[in-house]
Each structure stands twice: as C-alpha cells, then as structure tokens.
Design an enzyme around this catalytic site. Structure first.
Site, PDB file in Angstrom:
ATOM      1  N   LYS A 102      -1.408 -20.612  -0.611  1.00  0.00           N
ATOM      2  CA  LYS A 102      -1.360 -19.351  -1.358  1.00  0.00           C
ATOM      3  C   LYS A 102      -0.189 -18.464  -0.960  1.00  0.00           C
ATOM      4  O   LYS A 102       0.350 -17.724  -1.774  1.00  0.00           O
ATOM      5  CB  LYS A 102      -2.670 -18.580  -1.172  1.00  0.00           C
ATOM      6  CG  LYS A 102      -3.880 -19.217  -1.865  1.00  0.00           C
ATOM      7  CD  LYS A 102      -3.770 -19.124  -3.368  1.00  0.00           C
ATOM      8  CE  LYS A 102      -5.016 -19.669  -4.068  1.00  0.00           C
ATOM      9  NZ  LYS A 102      -4.797 -19.772  -5.531  1.00  0.00           N
ATOM     10  N   GLU A 124      -6.549 -10.245  -7.145  1.00  0.00           N
ATOM     11  CA  GLU A 124      -7.921 -10.710  -7.271  1.00  0.00           C
ATOM     12  C   GLU A 124      -8.094 -11.850  -6.284  1.00  0.00           C
ATOM     13  O   GLU A 124      -7.114 -12.499  -5.902  1.00  0.00           O
ATOM     14  CB  GLU A 124      -8.194 -11.210  -8.693  1.00  0.00           C
ATOM     15  CG  GLU A 124      -7.784 -12.664  -8.986  1.00  0.00           C
ATOM     16  CD  GLU A 124      -6.286 -12.935  -8.916  1.00  0.00           C
ATOM     17  OE1 GLU A 124      -5.518 -11.971  -9.054  1.00  0.00           O
ATOM     18  OE2 GLU A 124      -5.890 -14.100  -8.707  1.00  0.00           O
ATOM     19  N   SER A 391      -4.341 -28.609   0.489  1.00  0.00           N
ATOM     20  CA  SER A 391      -3.884 -27.254   0.150  1.00  0.00           C
ATOM     21  C   SER A 391      -4.310 -26.181   1.132  1.00  0.00           C
ATOM     22  O   SER A 391      -3.694 -25.127   1.211  1.00  0.00           O
ATOM     23  CB  SER A 391      -4.355 -26.903  -1.255  1.00  0.00           C
ATOM     24  OG  SER A 391      -5.750 -27.083  -1.359  1.00  0.00           O
TER      25      SER A 391
END
Lengths: 409, 270
Positions: A102, A124, A391
């Site tokens: 991220k 969000e 990830s």
C-alpha cells in the site's frame, strides 16, 4: 484445480486508459458535479508531475530509503518441493515499510498532494493497511490526516486502528450502510466534497473515478517492473505464471501491468470466494458479479437485481469490497487475465502452510494468492515457475486467526 | 410543450417561483409517499422530486442516507418508484415529477427499459447524481426517445467551461447545488449563490433551481429572489423522522413547512 487451461489472449500495444479514463467500456468518470473541479485539478497535476524529473527523483529516493525498495524475490524451495510442481517464487511486498504494498501508492500520492498545496489528507480503509500507509506518509510530511473506516472493520482490525492513532491520524468510524470499506469510501467522498479547497483524497486501490485507477496503478507498477528484472536475473527468463489476490486490485495490477504484453506469461487474479461462490457469501465480483457503476467508475460489481450493492463476505477485510478496479474488468473481458477464487478455508490453510514451511507469515489477503499458486504449480512441471505477489505480512491478522481457532491471546 | 416547460412558464406568468419538495420514495413506505405527493401539491409544491433510494448515496448527507436505508429495508426499488409515479398520475396529470438518484439501478434496469417505463408512468425528468455530461451520451439519447428531460447539477466549483458543457445537454431546469458539501449540510452563503446564478444565467436560458441547505421559509424566500426554483429535501425528511409511527402528523408537518415556504416565497417576490 485451476479452472481452465485455455490459453490467454495475446495483447500488443496496450495503452489504456484512454484520455477520459476508459478501459474499453469500464472505468470513466462517474461523480457528482460537485467533485468535477477537484478531479480536473488532480488530473492536470498528475499529468504534469508524473513527467517531472524532480518529482520522479524524489519518489524514487523515498521508495528506496523510506520504503526499503527494491523488495526481494524469494524462491520458496520447501513449499515448491512439497507442492511437487512448478517452482514458486514470492515477491516480498510484505517486507516494505508498514508491511504491505500500500505504501508504494501513498508515498506517490502524498508527494503529489504536497506539490498541489493541499494541507489535509483523507483516506478510506478496510483492513487498515491503506489507512496505516496513509497515516505514515502524512506523519512524515506533516499533513493533517483523517481516515474513514467502517465501524465493523474497526472492531475487526483494532491493532491497525491504534497504529493510525499513534501516527497522529484521526480515525472516523463509519456507521452508515454495511459499515465496511464501501461505506468508508462513500464517507471519504462526502468529506472531500465538503472540504474541497484544502483536502487531498488518497484512494488506496485502482478503483474510483479517473484518474485514480491509472494513477494508483502507475505508482504500484514498481512491483511488476522490479519483478520482471529480478526473475530474469534469478532464473534467466520470465515466469510462466504470475498470481496476485484481487480486492480492489492494486497489488495485482501493480504486478500484472508490466507483463501484459508478454505472451508467455499467464496472469491469474485471485478473488475471495468467502464461504463459497455458490453460497452467495463471497467477495468475487469478477467471478460472479456483473458490470455496473459504483464509486466513480464502471466495473464488475456485486449487486442485487435492482442494482443495489450487496454485502460482501471474506475472512480477509482487505478483499471485502463489492467492486474491483476497472482495468481488471477489461483484462477479464479480453481474456488476457484469468480471474479465479479461493475460499476462506483454503486461504487459512495456505496461511498456515507458508508460515510453517517457509517461516513467512502472509497477510490473509495474500494467502488467497498463495493458495491458488500452490494449486496451479501442481499442474505445472518443475522446470516452470510461478511468481506470487506476497502483498502484505500477516501480523495484523494473528488476532483474527486466533479467534477463528478459538485461541485467546 | 413538456409538462416541465409548461410549469415554469405558467409560474412566470403568475409571478411565482417553483417550490420543489424532495422526498425519498418508499420512506417509510410507498403508500405514504403517494399520499404525501398529493398533499405537497395542495400545500403549494410546483413540481416534485422523488428520490430513488440507493445503497451507496455518496452525495447525500445523513438525513437522506437514512431515508434511503429505510426505503430499501421496506423493499423499495427503481421499479417501485416508477409504480408510485404511475399511481400519482391517475389523479394528477399536471404536476411535473422528477426522479433523483444514482446511476447503478438505471444501469441494471437498462437505459432503454428504464426510459420507456418511466416515460409511460409519467416521469418528466431524471436527475442522476453520479453521471456528468461527459459520460451521458447514451443515456441522454434514450431519454430523448421518450421525452424525458435530463436534469444536471451545477455547483459552486463549476467553472465557465463546465457550465457550458452542462447547459448544452440539460433540459427542463438546472439544479444548482448551493454549497460545498452534501445534501442537508451546513449553511449556504446567499451572496455566493447569487453571484454564481448570475454567471450561469449569462450562459443558459434554462431555469435554475437551487437546493442543498434550504432549511426553512426564510432561506426559501431569499433563494426565490435569486433563482427560478427552490428545492427542499432534508428538512422535509426530518418532518417524517420527527413523527415516526405517526404518518399523519409527519405529513401535516411537511404540508405546514411547504405552506410557509410557499407564502414566504410569494411575498418575497411580489
């Protein structure tokens, strides 16, 4: 078993989206007039800075010194051997600062926000990974940060909530609708339209109105660019298959994009089948949904016959989203990528397996990709290779896992 | 001439401005909505905006969000809203009805099917919050085949080129969002509204209705002096929630508020 052996489509001169953000019929810009000016402003700023050598140099330096890139590729030898098929390689995005892919995107967007003169960042978050990555860069750049999170997710992911607060972010519980990621996104859009003058909205995935799907992809393609080079260095050639989990789909598109024109590489996106596609309790719009419009773009969605968005279900909060990035919808329709699904229990099994066999605790999201990669590798020969995007790391999930297994921590 | 154009024309002849109440269809149930529509006309409404409930109402504040949730929980759908309009038209062929909502329910029904059904039921215009003119070509074409007016929003941040883009495709009227925010939000600044409407009026001859943040008769009267219509939504829905379980009282409160607004608007411009 892998669902099909059909050869994936060959793609050349791939150059999407078009000027207005379309990937075939998908994507686009579906927002209220009240947001149009801000989005135009963002579009212009992004187009300008993504070609600005100073911006790119600052981004590169941050990715190197702050995030810790490049992330390595690791040959999971024991897992490969145990599986008895293709060699399994892991792209270690779990080793990034904040523990997931991220931050590749939040670093990029925060630098953009700073150059646009915005002083307030909103975001969000579902599992909290994007919220943490946003709060992290906001802390570093000294920007005010507000993170919207579904009230239910706040319960599920309390360690990440605390992390965000430590980082100085304000976490706002969203109690409307289903109280999950989609509702957090709605609330962030409402905040943005209200505080449009000083606020930058960092969307965490490749969804939302144009230019977000393209911009977030561009910031995440570092994953695929590195992987391409690293696989060639390590194995002398490209992988035969690449696999990533798909919620909104940012880690997946980040891996896939640089391989789209490589005919020899099969691409697999893994959605969350939850309790099973046939039960209806899942989060797999590409496997079992149909196209519609939500959160600013046209894409595959999970909705009832009347077009009302329905609640999704997955053990992994980060995959619990009723839509998906529009580029995935397009790659599915043209047959370039195959989208498959993995159930909660299969993902949990993969979580334990990778932890025990390789000493790597994967995020529940990434465990879906690992589970499918193992299935796929079994059907392939030992001289072939499968690259999985790991990830994120699974520390955030240990409470969920313990609870599921009736263990009190 | 369409029902909408006729309505604005006759208002002009009688030196009045349009009073446009918004309620969410199916909140709390379809029967209430239908009888409320008739009562609102009696209380001075010039036309009616009927909210189509949606699971993810991104541009709405808390009041209308909750109205949507109540309506959906009671089984309301786009088809159900069209049915309400059909029933309304049995006894009222004069008052324009505009549907206001989000795109996905229309996408799922299909542009052609929706346009035909809405038109046959007596819908005059449709305002879809999350579709700007840039993405609207197919939808506008479908509306044109069935004489439905595509209504669009303009906002305080709309610059000249956006005003032109919207004016080029809009019909019926333009809905001016009076403030930066969601429905029912904060307070609107009349001076800014007036300035912006003057700018918009130079670029289009369509009537301008003003909404978001119109809470009482006083604000309605002030808006009436500068725009062609006044939209009131959240304040009416508050009347419904103030009297949960007593629908008659809720309806009475709506009628009283609209009556006050009508009188205040009329005296403001006489």
């Amino acid at each position: 078993m892998p669902t099909s052996k059909t050869k994936q489509a060959k793609v050349t001169d791939y150059n999407l989206p078009d000027e207005r953000g379309h990937f075939g019929p998908y994507g686009g810009l579906f927002v209220a007039e009240t947001l149009m000016e801000s989005i135009e402003e963002l579009k212009e700023a992004y187009a300008k800075y993504i070609q600005d050598p100073n911006f790119l140099a600052e981004l590169d330096a941050d990715l190197h010194d702050y995030v810790g890139r490049p992330s390595p590729i690791y040959h999971a030898e024991r897992l490969s051997h145990e599986t008895g098929g293709a060699q399994i390689y892991l792209k270690r995005e779990d080793l990034n600062h904040t523990g997931a892919h991220k931050i590749n995107n939040t670093i990029g967007q925060a630098l953009l926000a700073k150059r646009m003169g915005k002083t307030r960042i909103i975001a969000e978050t579902g599992a909290g990974q994007h919220g943490v990555a946003t709060a992290t860069v906001a802390a570093r750049l000294g920007l005010e940060c507000v993170v919207y999170m579904g009230a239910e997710d706040i319960q599920r992911q309390s360690p990440n909530v605390y992390r965000m607060k430590l980082l100085g972010a304000k976490v706002v519980a969203v109690t409307s609708g289903s109280q999950t990621l989609k509702d957090a996104l709605n609330e962030a859009l409402r905040d943005w339209v209200t505080n449009i003058d000083n606020t930058y909205y960092i969307i965490g995935t490749v969804a939302g109105p144009h230019p977000y799907p393209a911009m977030v992809r561009d910031f995440q393609t570092i994953i695929g660019r590195e992987s391409r080079e690293q696989m060639i260095n390590k194995t002398g050639r490209l992988p035969d298959a690449i696999v990533a989990c798909v919620g909104g789909g940012s880690n997946a598109i980040g891996l896939f994009y640089p391989f789209i024109e490589d005919e020899s590489v099969s691409i697999y996106g893994v959605e969350a089948a939850g309790l099973g596609i046939e039960t209806g309790h899942h989060s797999a719009p590409l496997c079992a949904g149909k196209p519609g419009v939500l959160h600013g773009n046209r894409t595959y969605l999970m909705a009832d016959v009347n077009g009302e968005i329905i609640e999704t279900n997955s053990v992994s909060a980060g995959l619990d989203y009723p839509g998906v990035g529009p580029e995935h919808s397009w790659l599915k329709d043209i047959g370039r990528a195959e989208y498959v699904s993995i159930k909660d229990d299969e993902a949990l099994e993969a979580f334990h397996r990778l932890t025990r066999v390789e000493g790597i605790i994967p995020a529940l999201e990434s465990s879906h990709a690992v589970a499918y990669a193992v299935k796929l590798a079994k059907t392939m020969s030992p001289d072939q290779s499968v690259l999985v995007n790991l990830s994120g790391r699974g520390d955030k999930d240990i409470f969920t896992i313990a609870k599921l297994e009736g263990i009190e921590l | 001439m369409s029902r909408l154009d006729e309505c604005f024309k006759s208002l002009q002849l009688s030196h009045q401005k349009a009073l446009i109440p918004f309620i969410t269809a199916g909140d709390p149930n379809a029967d209430f909505t239908l009888s409320c529509m008739h009562q609102m006309v009696d209380a001075g409404a010039s036309m009616i905006e009927l909210g189509v409930p949606f699971s993810d109402p991104m541009a709405d504040g808390e009041v209308i969000q909750q109205a949507s949730e109540r309506a959906l929980a009671n089984g309301m759908s786009l088809k159900g809203v069209i049915d309400i309009v059909k029933s309304f038209r049995k006894t009222n062929q004069k008052t324009p009805v505009i549907l206001m909502g989000y795109l996905n329910p229309i996408e799922f029904m299909g542009y052609e099917v929706f346009s035909k059904a809405a038109s046959e039921a007596g819908v005059d215009g449709v305002l879809t919050v999350d579709i700007p003119p840039e993405e609207s070509a197919d939808l506008i074409e479908a509306y044109a085949r069935y004489d439905i007016a595509p209504i669009f929003l303009l906002s305080p941040t709309s610059n000249e080129s956006r005003i032109k883009k919207v004016s080029a495709v809009a019909k019926g009227y333009i809905y001016y969002v009076s403030l930066k925010g969601v429905t029912g939000a904060g307070h609107l600044e009349l001076e800014h509204v007036e300035q912006k409407i003057r700018q918009i009026k130079q670029l289009t001859s369509l009537p301008i209705a003003v909404g978001f943040g119109v809470k009482n008769a006083d604000i309605a009267a002030k808006i009436a002096k500068i725009g062609d219509g006044v939209v009131v939504g959240s304040a009416l829905i508050n009347c419904i929630t103030d009297y949960v379980g007593d629908e008659r009282q809720g309806q009475q409160a709506i009628s009283d508020l609209l009556n006050d607004m009508r009188n205040a608007m009329d005296s403001a411009i006489q």
